[in-house]
Design an enzyme around this catalytic site. Structure first.
Site, PDB file in Angstrom:
ATOM      1  N   ASN A   7       0.837  -1.196   0.000  1.00 28.00           N
ATOM      2  CA  ASN A   7       0.000   0.000   0.000  1.00 28.00           C
ATOM      3  C   ASN A   7       0.876   1.251   0.000  1.00 28.00           C
ATOM      4  O   ASN A   7       2.067   1.195   0.348  1.00 28.00           O
ATOM      5  CB  ASN A   7      -0.902   0.018   1.237  1.00 28.00           C
ATOM      6  N   GLY A  49      -4.265 -10.280   0.839  1.00 27.20           N
ATOM      7  CA  GLY A  49      -3.578 -11.081  -0.172  1.00 27.20           C
ATOM      8  C   GLY A  49      -2.095 -11.225   0.073  1.00 27.20           C
ATOM      9  O   GLY A  49      -1.640 -11.585   1.169  1.00 27.20           O
ATOM     10  N   ASP A  77       0.245  -9.034   0.435  1.00 26.66           N
ATOM     11  CA  ASP A  77       0.805  -8.115   1.437  1.00 26.66           C
ATOM     12  C   ASP A  77       0.767  -8.715   2.843  1.00 26.66           C
ATOM     13  O   ASP A  77       1.794  -8.813   3.527  1.00 26.66           O
ATOM     14  CB  ASP A  77       0.029  -6.798   1.399  1.00 26.66           C
ATOM     15  N   SER A 131      -0.639  -6.413  -8.402  1.00 29.19           N
ATOM     16  CA  SER A 131      -1.943  -5.733  -8.559  1.00 29.19           C
ATOM     17  C   SER A 131      -3.085  -6.618  -9.027  1.00 29.19           C
ATOM     18  O   SER A 131      -4.213  -6.148  -9.134  1.00 29.19           O
ATOM     19  CB  SER A 131      -1.837  -4.535  -9.516  1.00 29.19           C
ATOM     20  N   THR A 132      -2.817  -7.907  -9.309  1.00 33.27           N
ATOM     21  CA  THR A 132      -3.885  -8.738  -9.871  1.00 33.27           C
ATOM     22  C   THR A 132      -4.745  -9.428  -8.811  1.00 33.27           C
ATOM     23  O   THR A 132      -5.680 -10.138  -9.158  1.00 33.27           O
ATOM     24  CB  THR A 132      -3.304  -9.821 -10.811  1.00 33.27           C
ATOM     25  N   GLY A 133      -4.435  -9.224  -7.545  1.00 24.76           N
ATOM     26  CA  GLY A 133      -5.248  -9.800  -6.475  1.00 24.76           C
ATOM     27  C   GLY A 133      -6.281  -8.801  -6.000  1.00 24.76           C
ATOM     28  O   GLY A 133      -7.207  -8.419  -6.719  1.00 24.76           O
TER      29      GLY A 133
END
Length: 362
Positions: free
Chosen positions: A23, A31, A33, A118-120
């Site tokens: 973030n 996810g 992170d 970014s795909t989650g």
């Protein structure tokens, strides 16, 4: 060292660095992170971020120690939230890969693992995210030497892989066995077996026939293929219009027939080349030149992108001079995915890798 796409948990990758989807503020997201924070040591990593890093813009990247991870470093790529694709998301996503790789190079890191950034939870379309990742990583590798892994791991992908693998193994085995059987025996052998097969299940001939490799089930299936009888149905009502439409396209080139099939399905061109993970420039060549013939792998990927069935795929490939071979494992894997309506190029590429075959995406 080429890019490799693997199915794994990124926190378990044994590379010098892993990349996390972070973030912009010093907070922990969902996810990838939170998985990285938990594996590294949640409080330790979060306190480090608050004390040493703070706020970071989308598209930027920063580096921290790996703490309890096998990886020595974590490179945090501040991932863009997907807002429909018209808010500069692509450039920010590309920047995540470029900045992460530059940080790794400056830190003299020799091996690194990326998630599909970014795909989650950030919502970026998976196939488009994969295309961008491969573009940026391969561009970096043209001038740099680094071992780079792209790690695909989510609940859906894992369940899909576990479901596909045993069925795919059986599918490959069946195709190779069938090919060998046809070459060894052929029609004449089935005819001789049928003549010797008794009507009474308990006769001595029945026991003798067990010595042969052709089973009752195989023979029934063979007979079914030979049978000309079929149940009655109203062809005119169900198929005449579709057949007439197909007849109009008998002489279509590969390009013309692909465009027809896409239109017939009500799809957008971009939807097809993105799902196929085919470069937009190559797709434009196909679209704008009716006589353009792509290479076979591109043609196969577009069968997946257009969600064709197996017969349509064979027809389309034939217009470019190609065929699906029962003796080629790459062709068999594509056939399996198409026949089972699994239109997922990322999973297909992983299966090629796991079967020791050259990957397409990377």
């Amino acid at each position: 060292m080429p890019l490799k796409i693997v199915r794994n948990d990124i926190t378990k990758m044994n590379t010098e660095a892993i990349v996390n989807t972070a973030n912009d503020h010093a907070t922990v997201g969902t996810g990838c992170d939170i998985a990285v924070y938990k594996a590294a040591g949640y409080d330790e990593l979060l306190n480090y971020r608050k004390e040493h890093i703070g706020f970071v813009e989308e598209g930027e990247a920063f580096i921290t120690p790996g703490f309890k991870l096998q990886a020595k470093f974590i490179i945090h790529a501040v991932s863009p939230l997907y807002m429909g694709g018209n808010q500069g998301e692509e450039e920010k996503l590309r920047s995540c890969y470029r900045k992460s790789l530059q940080l790794a190079k400056e830190s003299e890191i020799k091996s690194i693992s990326f998630p599909l950034i970014s795909t989650g939870g950030f919502g970026y379309p998976k196939e488009e995210g994969m295309r961008i990742a491969v573009d940026e990583i391969n561009s970096f590798l043209l001038g740099n030497d680094m071992e780079i892994f792209l790690v695909v791991f989510d609940k859906r992908a894992t369940q899909l892989g576990e479901k596909i693998y045993p069925d795919l193994e059986n599918y490959i085995d069946h195709n190779y066995v069938k090919e060998a059987r046809d070459e060894e025996y052929g029609d004449a052998y089935f005819a001789s077996v049928r003549q010797s097969r008794p009507s009474s299940p308990g006769s001595p001939l029945k026991k003798e026939s067990k010595k042969r490799s052709v089973s009752d089930k195989e023979l029934r299936m063979y007979d079914l293929c030979e049978c000309n009888e079929a149940p009655f149905f109203d062809f005119e009502e169900q198929h005449e219009h579709k057949l007439a439409e197909r007849m109009k396209h008998m002489s279509d080139t590969y390009s013309e027939y692909l465009m027809y099939l896409i239109k017939e399905r009500g799809m957008e061109n971009a939807e097809v080349w993105k799902r196929a993970i085919v470069d937009r420039k190559i797709f434009s060549k196909i679209k704008n030149n009716v006589n353009y013939h792509p290479n076979k792998l591109t043609a196969l990927c577009l069968c997946v992108g257009a969600k064709l069935n197996l017969d349509e795929s064979k027809d389309l490939l034939a217009r470019a001079g190609y065929a699906l071979s029962p003796c080629d494992k790459t062709d068999i894997i594509f056939s399996y995915f198409i026949e089972n309506e699994i239109y997922d190029m990322i999973e297909l590429d992983i299966q090629l890798e796991e079967h020791g075959l050259p990957c397409i995406i990377s």
